[in-house]
Design a protein around this motif. Structure first.
Motif, PDB file in Angstrom:
ATOM      1  N   LEU A   1       0.833  -1.208   0.000  1.00 42.77           N
ATOM      2  CA  LEU A   1       0.000   0.000   0.000  1.00 42.77           C
ATOM      3  C   LEU A   1       0.869   1.261   0.000  1.00 42.77           C
ATOM      4  N   ALA A   2       1.976   1.213   0.748  1.00 40.19           N
ATOM      5  CA  ALA A   2       2.868   2.378   0.797  1.00 40.19           C
ATOM      6  C   ALA A   2       3.508   2.623  -0.570  1.00 40.19           C
ATOM      7  N   GLU A   3       3.922   1.560  -1.241  1.00 38.31           N
ATOM      8  CA  GLU A   3       4.543   1.715  -2.567  1.00 38.31           C
ATOM      9  C   GLU A   3       3.536   2.283  -3.579  1.00 38.31           C
ATOM     10  N   THR A   4       2.299   1.827  -3.455  1.00 37.40           N
ATOM     11  CA  THR A   4       1.255   2.320  -4.366  1.00 37.40           C
ATOM     12  C   THR A   4       0.987   3.804  -4.106  1.00 37.40           C
ATOM     13  N   LEU A   5       0.855   4.154  -2.829  1.00 40.21           N
ATOM     14  CA  LEU A   5       0.666   5.572  -2.477  1.00 40.21           C
ATOM     15  C   LEU A   5       1.824   6.413  -2.991  1.00 40.21           C
ATOM     16  N   GLN A   6       3.042   5.926  -2.729  1.00 37.94           N
ATOM     17  CA  GLN A   6       4.234   6.700  -3.079  1.00 37.94           C
ATOM     18  C   GLN A   6       4.280   7.011  -4.576  1.00 37.94           C
ATOM     19  N   SER A   7       3.922   6.023  -5.402  1.00 36.41           N
ATOM     20  CA  SER A   7       3.991   6.260  -6.853  1.00 36.41           C
ATOM     21  C   SER A   7       3.021   7.398  -7.229  1.00 36.41           C
ATOM     22  N   ASN A   8       1.902   7.467  -6.529  1.00 33.66           N
ATOM     23  CA  ASN A   8       0.942   8.543  -6.825  1.00 33.66           C
ATOM     24  C   ASN A   8       1.364   9.881  -6.205  1.00 33.66           C
ATOM     25  N   ILE A   9       2.010   9.822  -5.035  1.00 33.41           N
ATOM     26  CA  ILE A   9       2.551  11.051  -4.426  1.00 33.41           C
ATOM     27  C   ILE A   9       3.543  11.690  -5.396  1.00 33.41           C
ATOM     28  N   GLU A  10       4.421  10.834  -5.966  1.00 36.39           N
ATOM     29  CA  GLU A  10       5.453  11.361  -6.872  1.00 36.39           C
ATOM     30  C   GLU A  10       4.830  11.966  -8.129  1.00 36.39           C
ATOM     31  N   ARG A  11       3.707  11.427  -8.556  1.00 41.65           N
ATOM     32  CA  ARG A  11       3.052  11.973  -9.750  1.00 41.65           C
ATOM     33  C   ARG A  11       2.373  13.302  -9.463  1.00 41.65           C
ATOM     34  N   VAL A  12       1.767  13.418  -8.288  1.00 41.87           N
ATOM     35  CA  VAL A  12       1.066  14.674  -7.961  1.00 41.87           C
ATOM     36  C   VAL A  12       2.070  15.756  -7.556  1.00 41.87           C
ATOM     37  N   GLY A  13       3.032  15.362  -6.725  1.00 38.88           N
ATOM     38  CA  GLY A  13       4.064  16.313  -6.286  1.00 38.88           C
ATOM     39  C   GLY A  13       3.526  17.344  -5.315  1.00 38.88           C
ATOM     40  N   LEU A  14       4.443  18.074  -4.678  1.00 36.90           N
ATOM     41  CA  LEU A  14       4.032  19.111  -3.736  1.00 36.90           C
ATOM     42  C   LEU A  14       3.356  20.259  -4.480  1.00 36.90           C
ATOM     43  N   PRO A  15       2.427  20.958  -3.829  1.00 35.86           N
ATOM     44  CA  PRO A  15       1.786  22.104  -4.482  1.00 35.86           C
ATOM     45  C   PRO A  15       2.823  23.173  -4.849  1.00 35.86           C
ATOM     46  N   GLN A  16       2.490  23.960  -5.844  1.00 34.98           N
ATOM     47  CA  GLN A  16       3.316  25.122  -6.183  1.00 34.98           C
ATOM     48  C   GLN A  16       2.969  26.219  -5.178  1.00 34.98           C
ATOM     49  N   TRP A  17       3.873  26.482  -4.256  1.00 37.61           N
ATOM     50  CA  TRP A  17       3.588  27.499  -3.238  1.00 37.61           C
ATOM     51  C   TRP A  17       3.860  28.894  -3.810  1.00 37.61           C
ATOM     52  N   SER A  18       2.991  29.824  -3.502  1.00 42.12           N
ATOM     53  CA  SER A  18       3.201  31.206  -3.967  1.00 42.12           C
ATOM     54  C   SER A  18       4.200  31.894  -3.030  1.00 42.12           C
ATOM     55  N   GLU A  19       4.652  33.055  -3.461  1.00 38.20           N
ATOM     56  CA  GLU A  19       5.594  33.820  -2.635  1.00 38.20           C
ATOM     57  C   GLU A  19       4.937  34.236  -1.315  1.00 38.20           C
ATOM     58  N   ASP A  20       3.655  34.619  -1.409  1.00 40.43           N
ATOM     59  CA  ASP A  20       2.899  34.988  -0.201  1.00 40.43           C
ATOM     60  C   ASP A  20       2.867  33.842   0.801  1.00 40.43           C
ATOM     61  N   GLU A  21       2.634  32.640   0.287  1.00 41.41           N
ATOM     62  CA  GLU A  21       2.539  31.469   1.176  1.00 41.41           C
ATOM     63  C   GLU A  21       3.881  31.187   1.844  1.00 41.41           C
ATOM     64  N   GLN A  22       4.955  31.291   1.067  1.00 37.85           N
ATOM     65  CA  GLN A  22       6.293  31.057   1.642  1.00 37.85           C
ATOM     66  C   GLN A  22       6.638  32.128   2.684  1.00 37.85           C
ATOM     67  N   THR A  23       6.313  33.374   2.366  1.00 30.28           N
ATOM     68  CA  THR A  23       6.590  34.470   3.302  1.00 30.28           C
ATOM     69  C   THR A  23       5.823  34.250   4.601  1.00 30.28           C
ATOM     70  N   PHE A  24       4.566  33.868   4.458  1.00 27.97           N
ATOM     71  CA  PHE A  24       3.723  33.636   5.627  1.00 27.97           C
ATOM     72  C   PHE A  24       4.285  32.476   6.475  1.00 27.97           C
ATOM     73  N   ALA A  25       4.666  31.392   5.790  1.00 28.21           N
ATOM     74  CA  ALA A  25       5.210  30.228   6.500  1.00 28.21           C
ATOM     75  C   ALA A  25       6.439  30.617   7.314  1.00 28.21           C
ATOM     76  N   LYS A  26       7.307  31.425   6.713  1.00 30.49           N
ATOM     77  CA  LYS A  26       8.528  31.845   7.422  1.00 30.49           C
ATOM     78  C   LYS A  26       8.192  32.739   8.620  1.00 30.49           C
ATOM     79  N   ALA A  27       7.166  33.574   8.457  1.00 32.03           N
ATOM     80  CA  ALA A  27       6.757  34.444   9.562  1.00 32.03           C
ATOM     81  C   ALA A  27       6.224  33.607  10.734  1.00 32.03           C
ATOM     82  N   VAL A  28       5.470  32.565  10.416  1.00 29.30           N
ATOM     83  CA  VAL A  28       4.937  31.698  11.481  1.00 29.30           C
ATOM     84  C   VAL A  28       6.080  30.903  12.122  1.00 29.30           C
TER      85      VAL A  28
END
Ligand code: ZN
Length: 541
Positions: A348-375
C-alpha cells in the motif's frame, strides 16, 4: 565428430526450441496487449478522478474551514460528525452512527462487493489551542478554548473529496467495490480506534487508507518513528479531615498521587531510553484546609513494542499500589485509551508513493512562503519555509526512533493499513500547539488537501482496478507483518470509551465558539468571515 543422426537431432531440437520461443513470445505479446489495455484504463480513470477532485476544490475548502471552526475536543465531536455524516448522506452514503459505544463515532458506506476500501482521518482538536487562522501572531479566537492545534480539521476533506470523485467514476463505469469513510474519534486521547477494532468495524475491509496532516507529502511502511502506549488514570481514595485541627484523622489521597509520581520519576533512570511517559494530576483535592479524600493522576506509558508497553504499565501499577500502601489509601485504575505501535503495509505504501510522486508538492506562492517563514519565526522554529520536494520512500529503520503515538496502530494490526501524510501545514512548529492551527484554513492548507485528495483518489483506482495489489498487501500482512511480530492485547474486554471526558470543557466554551462557526453561505472562505487578509504578518497596532 558429430554423426549425421546427431546433426539431424540437433536440427529438430533447434526447431522445437524456436517453436517454443515463438509460442512463448506470442503469449507474452497477448499478456502485454492485455496489460497495456489495463494500464491505459487505469491511467484514463486516474485522469478522470483527478478532474473529479479539481471540480471539488471548493467543497474541500468549505469542509476544511467548517470543521476548523467547530474546534471540538475528543469524544465531543458532535457538530463535526453531524456535518460530515449529513454531507455523506446527501451524497448517497449510508451512515451508521454511534458506533463502538461512542456517540460521535460513525461509519459511512457506499457501493457493493470487493474490494472494500476504508478511508480514515482524525477529527478532534486540542485543549487551549484556540487561534485565529491566517495571522502570524498569537491571538485566540476564544481565550482558553480548544482549537485545531494539530490540523485534524483537514483530513476528512481529503478523504471525502477523493471518495466522491471515485464514486462518480465507479457509478459511470459500474465498477465493483465498497467505499467506507470513518473518523478518528478522540485521537488526541488515543481513545477511539482500538474500540473500533474491538467492535469489528474493519472485519470485511481489504485495505485502510489513513490520512494525517503534515508539512510534507509522504508515506512509509513497516514500523515508523514513534511509540505505542497505554493511557490510564489512577484514583486514590482516603479520608478527609480538618487539615489543621485533626490532620491525624485524615488519609491523604493527594500525598498518594505525589508519592506515585516521585516513585515513577525515580524509576525512569532504570527504564529503556526509548520509553516516553508523562502525567497530569486530574484531581488534586478541593481546598488546602480539607485533607483530600480523593485524588487522581493520569499517565501515558509509551514504548516501542507491545512487550515493553505492558512491562512499563505493570511497573506503574506496582508503584501506584506501593503509594497507596504508604498512605493507607486505596487505588483503582481506569484505562482511558491504548495505541498499538504502528506497522504499515509495504504494498500500500509503494502504491501511495507512486501517486505522491506523480502529484508532487503544491506550487507554493511567494505569499505562502513568506507567511510560513513568519509563522516559523513566531514559533521559534527553523525558518526555511514550506517543503518543495517529495521525499523518497525508504525502507523502515532497523531501530525506529521513539516519539508520539497514534491509535491507527490498532487498525494496522487488524487489516493492511497505510498512512498518507499530506502537505497542509508549516514545517518546524512545536506540534500540539496553537501555532499549528495558524495555517489550517489558509491557501496552504487548501492546496495541500487537494494534492492529498488526488493521491487518495488515484490510489483507490489502483486498488479497485488491480486485484493483485490487494492480494500482495494481504500477503505482506500475513506472511511478513503478523509472522515477524508478537501482538499483545492492550485493551481489555471491560475497558470502555470515556465519552464523558471534555464534556464540561466543551459546554463551557461552545456558546462563545458558536459565534465563530463558519457560514459558507455568506462568506467565500473562513478567513473572509474573520476579516483576515492573507497573509497577515503583523498585528495592526
Ligand atoms: Zn494527529
Amino acid at each position: 565428430m558429430l554423426s549425421r543422426n546427431a546433426i539431424k537431432f540437433e536440427a529438430i531440437a533447434g526447431l522445437a526450441l524456436v517453436a517454443l520461443v515463438l509460442a512463448r513470445s506470442a503469449s507474452l505479446a497477448e499478456d502485454t496487449i492485455a496489460s497495456k489495455h489495463d494500464i491505459e484504463r487505469v491511467e484514463k480513470f486516474k485522469a478522470v478522478v483527478i478532474d473529479g477532485v479539481e471540480a471539488r476544490r471548493k467543497l474541500a475548502q468549505v469542509m476544511n474551514d467548517t470543521v476548523f471552526s467547530f474546534g471540538e475536543l475528543a469524544y465531543q465531536e458532535f457538530e463535526t460528525s453531524k456535518y460530515l455524516t449529513g454531507l455523506l448522506e446527501k451524497n448517497g452514503f449510508s451512515v451508521e452512527r454511534g458506533v463502538a459505544g461512542m456517540p460521535t463515532a460513525w461509519v459511512a458506506r457506499w457501493g457493493s462487493g470487493r474490494p472494500v476500501i476504508a478511508l480514515g482521518s482524525d477529527i478532534d482538536c486540542l485543549p487551549k489551542a484556540s487561534q485565529k487562522p491566517g495571522v502570524a501572531y498569537r491571538e485566540p479566537l476564544v481565550d482558553g478554548a480548544p482549537g485545531h492545534g494539530e490540523g485534524h480539521n483537514s483530513g476528512q476533506a481529503v478523504n471525502i473529496v477523493a471518495a466522491l470523485a471515485v464514486k462518480e467514476l465507479m457509478e459511470r463505469e459500474k465498477l465493483s467495490g465498497t467505499l467506507v469513510v470513518w473518523p478518528g474519534v478522540a485521537e488526541e486521547l488515543l481513545g477511539g480506534k482500538a474500540f473500533f477494532v474491538r467492535a469489528g468495524m474493519f472485519k470485511d475491509v481489504d485495505a485502510v487508507l489513513f490520512t494525517h496532516v503534515s508539512d510534507d507529502f509522504s508515506t512509509s511502511w513497516g514500523q515508523p518513528t514513534g511509540t505505542g502506549m497505554i493511557s490510564v488514570e489512577y484514583t486514590f481514595e482516603g479520608e478527609s479531615a480538618h487539615a489543621a485541627a485533626r490532620p491525624w484523622r485524615g488519609r491523604n489521597a493527594l500525598r498518594a498521587v505525589e508519592l506515585m509520581n516521585i516513585g515513577w520519576d525515580f524509576r525512569r533512570e532504570q527504564l529503556r531510553p526509548e520509553q516516553r511517559s508523562h502525567y497530569v494530576i486530574t484531581d488534586g483535592g478541593d481546598q488546602p484546609n480539607v485533607i483530600p479524600p480523593r485524588a487522581s493522576v493520569w499517565y501515558f506509558f509509551r514504548e516501542m513494542d507491545f512487550e515493553n508497553i505492558k512491562k512499563n504499565y505493570e511497573i506503574g501499577n506496582k508503584i501506584a499500589e506501593a503509594a497507596a500502601m504508604m498512605t493507607d489509601t486505596k487505588v483503582t485504575r481506569k484505562v482511558i485509551g491504548t495505541a498499538a505501535p504502528r506497522h504499515f503495509n509495504k504494498t500500500l505504501a509503494e502504491t501511495l508513493q507512486s501517486n505522491i510522486e506523480r502529484v508532487g508538492l503544491p506550487q507554493w506562492s511567494e505569499d505562502e512562503q513568506t507567511f510560513a517563514k513568519a509563522v516559523q519565526r513566531l514559533a521559534e522554529g527553523k525558518k526555511d519555509g514550506l517543503n518543495i520536494a517529495v521525499k523518497k520512500l525508504e525502507a523502515p529503520a532497523a531501530r525506529p526512533e521513539s516519539g508520539g503515538s497514534d491509535d491507527i496502530g490498532d487498525v494496522s494490526w487488524a487489516v493492511p493499513t497505510v498512512t498518507l501524510r499530506y502537505p497542509a501545514n508549516i514545517p518546524n512548529l512545536p506540534g500540539h500547539n496553537w501555532a499549528n492551527a495558524i495555517a489550517m484554513t489558509t491557501p496552504i492548507a487548501h492546496k495541500g488537501i487537494v494534492a492529498g485528495s488526488k493521491v487518495m483518489a488515484m490510489t483507490m483506482i489502483d486498488l479497485l482496478m488491480r486485484p493483485e495489489l490487494i492480494q500482495s498487501a494481504k500477503t505482506y500482512f500475513t506472511d511478513v507483518q503478523l509472522k515477524n511480530n508478537k501482538v499483545l492485547p492492550l485493551l481489555s474486554e471491560s475497558d470502555q470509551p470515556q465519552i464523558q471526558l471534555n464534556r464540561e470543557t466543551m459546554e463551557r466554551y461552545r456558546p462563545q465558539m458558536r459565534k465563530f462557526y463558519y457560514d459558507a453561505s455568506k462568506y467565500d472562505t473562513y478567513l473572509d468571515q474573520l476579516g483576515v487578509k492573507f497573509p497577515t504578518l503583523t498585528k495592526a497596532q
